[in-house]
Scaffold this active site. Structure first.
Site, PDB file in Angstrom:
ATOM      1  N   GLU A 133      54.811  12.263  10.941  1.00  0.00           N
ATOM      2  CA  GLU A 133      54.028  11.718  11.280  1.00  0.00           C
ATOM      3  C   GLU A 133      53.638  12.577  10.681  1.00  0.00           C
ATOM      4  O   GLU A 133      53.378  13.716  11.132  1.00  0.00           O
ATOM      5  CB  GLU A 133      54.207  11.667  13.166  1.00  0.00           C
ATOM      6  CG  GLU A 133      55.616  10.563  13.158  1.00  0.00           C
ATOM      7  CD  GLU A 133      55.609  10.244  13.794  1.00  0.00           C
ATOM      8  OE1 GLU A 133      55.868   9.013  14.944  1.00  0.00           O
ATOM      9  OE2 GLU A 133      55.748  10.686  15.365  1.00  0.00           O
ATOM     10  N   CYS A 153      46.359  17.204  12.513  1.00  0.00           N
ATOM     11  CA  CYS A 153      48.121  17.994  12.484  1.00  0.00           C
ATOM     12  C   CYS A 153      48.354  17.159  12.035  1.00  0.00           C
ATOM     13  O   CYS A 153      48.611  16.327  11.772  1.00  0.00           O
ATOM     14  CB  CYS A 153      47.932  17.633  14.262  1.00  0.00           C
ATOM     15  SG  CYS A 153      49.604  18.344  14.940  1.00  0.00           S
ATOM     16  N   CYS A 176      63.105  19.308  12.794  1.00  0.00           N
ATOM     17  CA  CYS A 176      63.006  20.761  12.610  1.00  0.00           C
ATOM     18  C   CYS A 176      63.861  20.931  13.618  1.00  0.00           C
ATOM     19  O   CYS A 176      65.152  20.635  14.012  1.00  0.00           O
ATOM     20  CB  CYS A 176      62.215  20.761  14.018  1.00  0.00           C
ATOM     21  SG  CYS A 176      61.806  22.425  14.576  1.00  0.00           S
ATOM     22  N   CYS A 227      64.161  22.775  20.023  1.00  0.00           N
ATOM     23  CA  CYS A 227      63.161  22.991  21.654  1.00  0.00           C
ATOM     24  C   CYS A 227      63.142  21.836  22.235  1.00  0.00           C
ATOM     25  O   CYS A 227      63.046  21.408  21.990  1.00  0.00           O
ATOM     26  CB  CYS A 227      61.882  23.557  21.546  1.00  0.00           C
ATOM     27  SG  CYS A 227      61.335  24.427  20.244  1.00  0.00           S
ATOM     28  N   CYS A 254      61.125  18.865  22.847  1.00  0.00           N
ATOM     29  CA  CYS A 254      60.417  18.464  22.203  1.00  0.00           C
ATOM     30  C   CYS A 254      60.962  17.286  21.299  1.00  0.00           C
ATOM     31  O   CYS A 254      62.096  17.433  21.011  1.00  0.00           O
ATOM     32  CB  CYS A 254      60.346  19.937  21.192  1.00  0.00           C
ATOM     33  SG  CYS A 254      58.954  18.663  19.247  1.00  0.00           S
ATOM     34  N   GLY A 308      58.381  20.485  12.949  1.00  0.00           N
ATOM     35  CA  GLY A 308      58.799  21.513  11.866  1.00  0.00           C
ATOM     36  C   GLY A 308      57.930  22.321  12.447  1.00  0.00           C
ATOM     37  O   GLY A 308      57.570  23.298  13.070  1.00  0.00           O
ATOM     38  N   SER A 354      54.432  29.609  20.564  1.00  0.00           N
ATOM     39  CA  SER A 354      54.722  28.967  21.345  1.00  0.00           C
ATOM     40  C   SER A 354      55.443  29.507  22.100  1.00  0.00           C
ATOM     41  O   SER A 354      56.957  30.017  21.733  1.00  0.00           O
ATOM     42  CB  SER A 354      55.531  28.019  20.979  1.00  0.00           C
ATOM     43  OG  SER A 354      54.647  26.452  19.470  1.00  0.00           O
ATOM     44  N   CYS A 412      51.085  16.435  21.664  1.00  0.00           N
ATOM     45  CA  CYS A 412      52.317  17.197  20.972  1.00  0.00           C
ATOM     46  C   CYS A 412      53.735  17.127  21.152  1.00  0.00           C
ATOM     47  O   CYS A 412      53.882  17.151  22.780  1.00  0.00           O
ATOM     48  CB  CYS A 412      51.428  19.054  22.109  1.00  0.00           C
ATOM     49  SG  CYS A 412      49.537  19.357  21.351  1.00  0.00           S
TER      50      CYS A 412
HETATM   51  N1  SAH Z   1      57.244  24.857  15.492  1.00  0.00           N
HETATM   52  C1  SAH Z   1      56.422  24.749  15.922  1.00  0.00           C
HETATM   53  C2  SAH Z   1      54.661  24.201  15.476  1.00  0.00           C
HETATM   54  C3  SAH Z   1      55.161  22.743  16.633  1.00  0.00           C
HETATM   55  S1  SAH Z   1      55.252  22.416  18.084  1.00  0.00           S
HETATM   56  C4  SAH Z   1      56.338  26.020  17.382  1.00  0.00           C
HETATM   57  O1  SAH Z   1      56.801  25.632  17.516  1.00  0.00           O
HETATM   58  O2  SAH Z   1      54.903  26.053  17.706  1.00  0.00           O
HETATM   59  C5  SAH Z   1      52.942  22.242  18.503  1.00  0.00           C
HETATM   60  C6  SAH Z   1      53.136  22.608  19.704  1.00  0.00           C
HETATM   61  O3  SAH Z   1      54.198  21.580  21.119  1.00  0.00           O
HETATM   62  C7  SAH Z   1      54.526  23.119  20.465  1.00  0.00           C
HETATM   63  O4  SAH Z   1      53.392  24.549  21.030  1.00  0.00           O
HETATM   64  C8  SAH Z   1      55.316  22.442  21.209  1.00  0.00           C
HETATM   65  O5  SAH Z   1      55.741  23.533  22.036  1.00  0.00           O
HETATM   66  C9  SAH Z   1      54.201  21.640  21.391  1.00  0.00           C
HETATM   67  N2  SAH Z   1      55.323  21.509  22.158  1.00  0.00           N
HETATM   68  C10 SAH Z   1      56.577  20.644  22.080  1.00  0.00           C
HETATM   69  N3  SAH Z   1      57.084  19.661  22.593  1.00  0.00           N
HETATM   70  C11 SAH Z   1      56.478  19.076  23.806  1.00  0.00           C
HETATM   71  C12 SAH Z   1      56.321  18.561  24.737  1.00  0.00           C
HETATM   72  N4  SAH Z   1      56.812  17.342  24.932  1.00  0.00           N
HETATM   73  N5  SAH Z   1      55.253  18.143  25.852  1.00  0.00           N
HETATM   74  C13 SAH Z   1      53.628  18.788  25.286  1.00  0.00           C
HETATM   75  N6  SAH Z   1      53.835  19.825  24.016  1.00  0.00           N
HETATM   76  C14 SAH Z   1      54.817  20.193  23.299  1.00  0.00           C
END
Ligand code: SAH
Length: 350
Positions: A90, A103, A110, A114, A117, A159, A214, A333
């Site tokens: 996406e 974005c 990925c 996390c 996510c 990713g 992050s 995000c």
């Molecule tokens: N892998 C990279 C880029 C993808 S995540 C990274 O970790 O930065 C992009 C951003 O979205 C990150 O800061 C991530 O932590 C945030 N994010 C992930 N899940 C989320 C959620 N459920 N709510 C809000 N932000 C989130």
């Protein structure tokens, strides 16, 4: 068939030469693709007809198809792209005043895991190619009216971009080129979970981009739970690598912190975070958790968001709370995933 967007500039020039064409044709082709929004080689009306036919016989311009196009009331649009091998990713277009930000994803799925996510729920399938990353940019660009241009790129979709740096950098190069999208480096943000060796590699290769790290937790104990890869890394080496990027680039760092109600939003977390970031030229971007179906986390209360902000502001930290955009279409995000909900797949367009 070769994917045109996957071919380095000099390879295209060499191909043109082999076909008796001058090198400047490569620039013409780029402008057609990146600026004039050509849909096919046939559209490239200032190229000789035979050349257009030769290009079409050898190269393909598009390898993805739009499986789903969603639009939110706030102007956010999301594309679910189906890749040639069936994988799905996406990417998102965000409108904010004059800004037209996109974005993009860097991998199918990925591997970072996390816990809050959506992108990593099923692990990683593979890296995206340079051409597939460029195709996201071009597909989103083509959603804009002709007189509007893309202004910003965040590599913050699915990713871990620094795990796919060798393919990402050529894509960003095409995005910044004068005969490409013409977006300046400082309007491009690479967001990383924090992989110190890869940050070092980026320092060697190019420090003109904006780097976002992050963080999500102020202590290793908590970060190990939220960002499992942290167990093998640790916050201190990440901050050290980020500081080196800042020293080399002179660009203010961004730290991202997803605020999870009842998990990392307490007074003590804000205080620890302030202590951790004090003295750095950095922006702290706090992102109240966006709901991911099936995950047990919750958005923090208004009161805890306020408390968190006050503690950090009082400590002199430059903090910003990210506005939520696109969550009505799960484009915010952390909400990007490989598959659309089953009931939406039925709406396939194209
Ligand atoms: N892998 C990279 C880029 C993808 S995540 C990274 O970790 O930065 C992009 C951003 O979205 C990150 O800061 C991530 O932590 C945030 N994010 C992930 N899940 C989320 C959620 N459920 N709510 C809000 N932000 C989130």
């Amino acid at each position: 068939m070769l994917h045109l967007l996957d071919i380095p500039h000099d390879q295209l020039t060499a191909w043109l030469k082999a076909h008796g064409q001058p090198a400047y044709r490569a620039g013409q082709i780029r402008k057609w693709v990146f600026q004039s929004r050509a849909a096919s080689f046939d559209d490239m009306s200032d190229l000789p007809k035979q050349l257009r036919a030769d290009l079409a016989a050898e190269f393909t311009l598009w390898t993805t198809r739009i499986a789903l196009h969603s639009t939110a009331g706030d102007g956010t649009e999301k594309l679910l792209l189906q890749l040639a091998d069936g994988g799905r990713i996406e990417c998102v277009l965000l409108r904010d005043g004059e800004r037209r930000s996109i974005c993009i994803s860097s991998q199918v799925g990925c591997a970072m895991g996390c816990v809050f996510c959506a992108s990593g729920l099923d692990g990683v399938q593979r890296d995206l190619t340079t051409g597939e990353m460029l195709e996201q940019m071009l597909r989103l660009q083509r959603l804009l009216p002709a007189e509007e241009r893309l202004s910003h790129i965040v590599v913050m979709g699915m990713g871990e971009p620094l795990a796919n740096l060798d393919r990402l950098l050529p894509a960003l190069d095409a995005a910044t080129r004068e005969d490409g999208l013409g977006i300046s480096h400082r309007r491009i943000t690479i967001s990383t979970v924090g992989l110190p060796p890869a940050i070092e590699k980026l320092i060697e290769r190019d420090t003109r981009f904006h780097l976002a790290v992050s963080l999500h937790a102020p202590s290793d104990e908590l970060r190990n739970q939220l960002v499992p890869v942290n167990k093998n890394i640790g916050i201190a080496p990440i901050l050290a690598a980020a500081d080196r990027y800042f020293t080399q680039s002179g660009r203010r760092l961004t730290f991202e912190y997803v605020l999870l109600g009842g998990v990392n939003d307490a007074r003590q977390h804000a205080e620890q975070l302030a202590a951790l970031l004090r003295g750095r030229t950095a922006l702290l971007n706090v992102i109240p958790y966006n709901v991911v179906a099936g995950l047990p986390y919750r958005t923090p209360s208004a009161a805890s968001i306020r408390q968190f902000r006050e503690i950090l502001e009082r400590a002199g930290i430059n903090v910003q709370f990210r506005e939520r955009k696109g969550d009505e279409i799960n484009a915010a995000c952390g909400q990007l995933r490989r598959l659309a909900p089953a009931n939406l797949v039925a709406l396939d367009v194209e």
